[in-house]
Design an enzyme around this catalytic site. Structure first.
Site, PDB file in Angstrom:
ATOM      1  N   HIS A 265       7.279  56.134   7.635  1.00 19.00           N
ATOM      2  CA  HIS A 265       6.176  56.003   6.656  1.00 19.00           C
ATOM      3  C   HIS A 265       5.891  57.412   6.109  1.00 19.00           C
ATOM      4  O   HIS A 265       6.764  58.026   5.512  1.00 19.00           O
ATOM      5  CB  HIS A 265       4.985  55.379   7.397  1.00 19.00           C
ATOM      6  CG  HIS A 265       3.854  54.877   6.548  1.00 19.00           C
ATOM      7  ND1 HIS A 265       3.861  54.879   5.186  1.00 19.00           N
ATOM      8  CD2 HIS A 265       2.642  54.344   6.903  1.00 19.00           C
ATOM      9  CE1 HIS A 265       2.721  54.370   4.736  1.00 19.00           C
ATOM     10  NE2 HIS A 265       1.954  54.039   5.761  1.00 19.00           N
ATOM     11  N   HIS A 306      13.225  51.776   0.663  1.00 20.36           N
ATOM     12  CA  HIS A 306      11.825  51.366   0.723  1.00 20.36           C
ATOM     13  C   HIS A 306      11.768  49.866   0.972  1.00 20.36           C
ATOM     14  O   HIS A 306      12.618  49.131   0.484  1.00 20.36           O
ATOM     15  CB  HIS A 306      11.112  51.703  -0.601  1.00 20.36           C
ATOM     16  CG  HIS A 306       9.634  51.745  -0.468  1.00 20.36           C
ATOM     17  ND1 HIS A 306       8.850  50.624  -0.563  1.00 20.36           N
ATOM     18  CD2 HIS A 306       8.788  52.775  -0.192  1.00 20.36           C
ATOM     19  CE1 HIS A 306       7.593  50.969  -0.373  1.00 20.36           C
ATOM     20  NE2 HIS A 306       7.525  52.267  -0.145  1.00 20.36           N
ATOM     21  N   ASP A 364       8.951  60.497  -1.054  1.00 19.09           N
ATOM     22  CA  ASP A 364       9.051  61.580  -0.074  1.00 19.09           C
ATOM     23  C   ASP A 364      10.267  62.473  -0.285  1.00 19.09           C
ATOM     24  O   ASP A 364      10.353  63.551   0.291  1.00 19.09           O
ATOM     25  CB  ASP A 364       9.107  60.999   1.340  1.00 19.09           C
ATOM     26  CG  ASP A 364       7.773  60.394   1.717  1.00 19.09           C
ATOM     27  OD1 ASP A 364       6.755  60.981   1.333  1.00 19.09           O
ATOM     28  OD2 ASP A 364       7.756  59.343   2.359  1.00 19.09           O
TER      29      ASP A 364
HETATM   30  N1  CMC Z   1      19.637  55.493   5.021  1.00 16.15           N
HETATM   31  C1  CMC Z   1      20.663  54.696   5.381  1.00 16.15           C
HETATM   32  N2  CMC Z   1      20.554  53.338   5.478  1.00 16.15           N
HETATM   33  C2  CMC Z   1      19.374  52.787   5.192  1.00 16.15           C
HETATM   34  C3  CMC Z   1      18.263  53.561   4.814  1.00 16.15           C
HETATM   35  C4  CMC Z   1      18.432  54.959   4.722  1.00 16.15           C
HETATM   36  N3  CMC Z   1      17.415  55.747   4.367  1.00 16.15           N
HETATM   37  N4  CMC Z   1      17.195  52.755   4.593  1.00 16.15           N
HETATM   38  C5  CMC Z   1      17.616  51.515   4.837  1.00 16.15           C
HETATM   39  N5  CMC Z   1      18.937  51.517   5.202  1.00 16.15           N
HETATM   40  C6  CMC Z   1      19.768  50.345   5.486  1.00 16.15           C
HETATM   41  C7  CMC Z   1      19.469  49.807   6.878  1.00 16.15           C
HETATM   42  O1  CMC Z   1      20.312  50.364   7.850  1.00 16.15           O
HETATM   43  C8  CMC Z   1      19.674  48.336   6.691  1.00 16.15           C
HETATM   44  O2  CMC Z   1      21.068  48.084   6.737  1.00 16.15           O
HETATM   45  P1  CMC Z   1      21.615  46.662   7.312  1.00 16.15           P
HETATM   46  O3  CMC Z   1      21.045  45.613   6.403  1.00 16.15           O
HETATM   47  O4  CMC Z   1      23.098  46.806   7.218  1.00 16.15           O
HETATM   48  O5  CMC Z   1      21.075  46.547   8.707  1.00 16.15           O
HETATM   49  C9  CMC Z   1      19.222  48.058   5.247  1.00 16.15           C
HETATM   50  O6  CMC Z   1      19.386  49.320   4.572  1.00 16.15           O
HETATM   51  C10 CMC Z   1      17.781  47.621   5.141  1.00 16.15           C
HETATM   52  O7  CMC Z   1      16.976  48.549   5.853  1.00 16.15           O
HETATM   53  P2  CMC Z   1      15.712  48.136   6.725  1.00 16.15           P
HETATM   54  O8  CMC Z   1      15.429  49.225   7.706  1.00 16.15           O
HETATM   55  O9  CMC Z   1      15.911  46.748   7.254  1.00 16.15           O
HETATM   56  O10 CMC Z   1      14.612  48.103   5.601  1.00 16.15           O
HETATM   57  P3  CMC Z   1      13.075  48.195   5.829  1.00 16.15           P
HETATM   58  O11 CMC Z   1      12.453  47.619   4.618  1.00 16.15           O
HETATM   59  O12 CMC Z   1      12.688  47.619   7.151  1.00 16.15           O
HETATM   60  O13 CMC Z   1      12.808  49.780   5.902  1.00 16.15           O
HETATM   61  C11 CMC Z   1      12.379  52.043   5.284  1.00 16.15           C
HETATM   62  C12 CMC Z   1      12.345  50.563   4.843  1.00 16.15           C
HETATM   63  C13 CMC Z   1      11.615  52.894   4.270  1.00 16.15           C
HETATM   64  C14 CMC Z   1      11.660  52.184   6.644  1.00 16.15           C
HETATM   65  C15 CMC Z   1      13.846  52.498   5.388  1.00 16.15           C
HETATM   66  O14 CMC Z   1      14.468  52.420   4.124  1.00 16.15           O
HETATM   67  C16 CMC Z   1      13.968  53.916   5.950  1.00 16.15           C
HETATM   68  O15 CMC Z   1      13.973  54.094   7.175  1.00 16.15           O
HETATM   69  N6  CMC Z   1      14.074  54.956   5.046  1.00 16.15           N
HETATM   70  C17 CMC Z   1      14.071  56.343   5.502  1.00 16.15           C
HETATM   71  C18 CMC Z   1      12.649  56.768   5.808  1.00 16.15           C
HETATM   72  C19 CMC Z   1      11.826  56.991   4.560  1.00 16.15           C
HETATM   73  O16 CMC Z   1      12.264  57.616   3.599  1.00 16.15           O
HETATM   74  N7  CMC Z   1      10.577  56.473   4.590  1.00 16.15           N
HETATM   75  C20 CMC Z   1       9.617  56.689   3.501  1.00 16.15           C
HETATM   76  C21 CMC Z   1       9.191  55.431   2.839  1.00 16.15           C
HETATM   77  S1  CMC Z   1       8.332  55.757   1.313  1.00 16.15           S
HETATM   78  C22 CMC Z   1       6.827  56.446   1.798  1.00 16.15           C
HETATM   79  C23 CMC Z   1       5.873  55.417   2.233  1.00 16.15           C
HETATM   80  O17 CMC Z   1       5.503  54.553   1.406  1.00 16.15           O
HETATM   81  O18 CMC Z   1       5.435  55.474   3.404  1.00 16.15           O
END
Ligand code: CMC
Length: 430
Positions: A265, A306, A364
């Site tokens: 987050h 995201h 971010d």
């Molecule tokens: N790098 C590589 N792979 C990724 C990434 C990433 N940054 N983000 C998602 N994926 C992949 C993930 O491995 C998954 O693959 P699979 O379907 O093969 O298992 C797929 O994309 C979907 O990801 P998820 O984790 O199921 O998606 P989510 O909606 O639960 O998570 C997230 C969203 C923001 C937590 C995630 O994209 C992430 O960890 N990003 C990096 C951290 C980040 O930049 N966070 C800031 C968010 S914006 C600020 C805010 O609003 O707080």
């Protein structure tokens, strides 16, 4: 519009009609409130398909990359507005006229100081404590100053608590920083704008007055606007859930700060800059992209992806532009980390993995480089996010507390533990 319903067929051919609610924008919402009466719950880990509340504050269209505060596009607010005005908008629903804006600013100015006794709290923290840890504690501790006088059922008390939080946050954030470097705390200057005052408390000392650079103060104001609200994210939902019990609002905001801290987050801005530093050189981008795609490697491209945006985060576009302006102003326009960030973005956006999963830069990704160029240490990045998001949290808290639908938040579960069994005396256990 005529009442719309969807039919739900339950086991045993039993059926039920569920009301279909129409939002102003976005997906229709199936109202399942009466489902538990039929003996069923719904299952939605991570609340991917669940609307936890009705809200009029912020709208996101993740597919199109749109973010609206009270209907106004974030790009327009970032270009034409300022943080105090955006705060008024989020809290009240409309943009203020000249008089309303002045009154709002005056009310904020009334509350920028923190109680002198609060300084003592800081001395209890280790010098090397993470500023987010200090902020969680200190904001929670505000509840010990404003508890008995605060009736959460009284709209006037609620409004005063909201002003106190928004006004004191820059003071507390700057105190967290000053404490970590062992310099005296600076008092707020009510003659300055919100962002300018924050920068002044960060960098002025009692021995030297500074005038914050207007370009950097303007960039900081934009950063505050971009982070001010983001509908029902993890920290806002935490504030709402804590607030739904009738808890003290300062304690609720402290809970929100805790939820924001995580790297998935608000902590991602610090993590994104650390990642860029670790990559270090454009020649190593390929190697890190490979790691991000490897299922067996926990590494992720920080600042990418995201839950809601499946397109370019509109905040990231403004942030990238602001980043350019700040780097230019501080004479770092050839900054190698910024160049690396642009190159990493370019390569990732052409890579099948990121294209298929619709992973774009989020806010971010560029905020860390921008904050760093302004002179903010990376441990303070998430503190600044929390400072800005406070207005969003209090707006949601105010909305929830005045809603006739207010009920304690109490999710149910899919229990997969042991069925009921008899206690086993110690001597009979294997
Ligand atoms: N790098 C590589 N792979 C990724 C990434 C990433 N940054 N983000 C998602 N994926 C992949 C993930 O491995 C998954 O693959 P699979 O379907 O093969 O298992 C797929 O994309 C979907 O990801 P998820 O984790 O199921 O998606 P989510 O909606 O639960 O998570 C997230 C969203 C923001 C937590 C995630 O994209 C992430 O960890 N990003 C990096 C951290 C980040 O930049 N966070 C800031 C968010 S914006 C600020 C805010 O609003 O707080």
């Amino acid at each position: 519009m005529a009442d719309r319903k969807v039919d739900l067929i339950l086991p045993g051919d039993e059926g039920m009609e569920l009301p279909l609610q129409s939002p102003t924008l976005g997906n229709d919402v199936i109202n399942i409130q009466n489902l538990s009466g039929k003996g069923y719950f719904t299952y939605d880990p991570g609340f991917v398909s669940t609307a936890s509340c009705e809200s009029t504050i912020t709208y996101i269209d993740g597919a199109e990359g749109v973010l609206l505060y009270r209907g106004y596009p974030i790009e327009q607010l970032a270009e034409h507005s300022d943080f105090a005005e955006v705060s008024y908008l989020l809290m009240n629903g409309e943009l203020p006229n000249v008089q309303q804006k002045q009154e709002f600013q005056d009310k904020l100015n009334n509350h920028t100081l923190v109680h002198e006794q609060m300084r003592n709290f800081f001395n209890g923290f280790r010098r090397d404590a993470h500023p987010m840890a200090i902020m969680c504690g200190v904001v929670g501790a505000l509840s010990s100053f404003y508890h008995d006088s605060l009736d959460v059922n009284d709209p006037t008390c609620r409004e005063t608590a909201a002003f106190r939080l928004i006004a004191k946050m820059p003071t507390i954030a700057a105190m967290c920083y000053k404490y970590s470097i062992g310099l005296p705390f600076m008092y707020p200057q009510n003659s300055m704008g919100y962002a300018e005052n924050f920068l002044n408390m960060m960098y002025a000392t009692p021995t030297e007055t500074t005038t914050p650079n207007p370009v950097l103060a303007n960039a900081m104001d934009k950063i505050f606007i971009l982070h001010a609200d983001h509908e029902q994210n993890a920290s806002t939902s935490t504030v709402r859930l804590a607030g739904s019990t009738g808890a003290n609002p300062f304690a609720c905001i402290s809970a929100g700060i805790a939820a924001l801290w995580g790297p998935a987050h608000g902590g991602a801005n610090e993590a994104a800059l650390n990642m860029l530093m670790e990559i270090g050189d454009v020649s190593r981008v390929g190697q890190f992209i490979k790691r991000a795609k490897d299922k067996n490697d926990p590494f992720r491209l920080m600042g990418f992806g995201h839950r809601v945006y499946k397109n370019y985060d509109p905040r990231a576009k403004v942030m990238r532009e602001t980043c350019h302006q700040v780097l230019e102003e501080v004479g770092l326009k050839d900054d190698p980390i910024f160049k690396l960030a642009l190159e990493l973005e370019r390569i990732a956006l052409e890579d099948d993995y990121f294209v298929e999963k619709k992973l774009y830069p989020n806010v971010d990704y560029y905020s860390g480089i921008t904050l760093s160029a302004i002179g903010i240490p990376s441990a303070m990045f998430t503190v600044i996010f929390a400072l800005a998001r406070t207005v969003g949290w209090v707006s949601h808290w105010l909305e929830m507390m005045s809603s006739p639908e207010l009920r304690i938040g109490r999710p149910r579960q899919l229990y997969t533990g042991s069925p009921c069994r008899d206690y086993i005396p110690m001597k009979k256990r294997t």
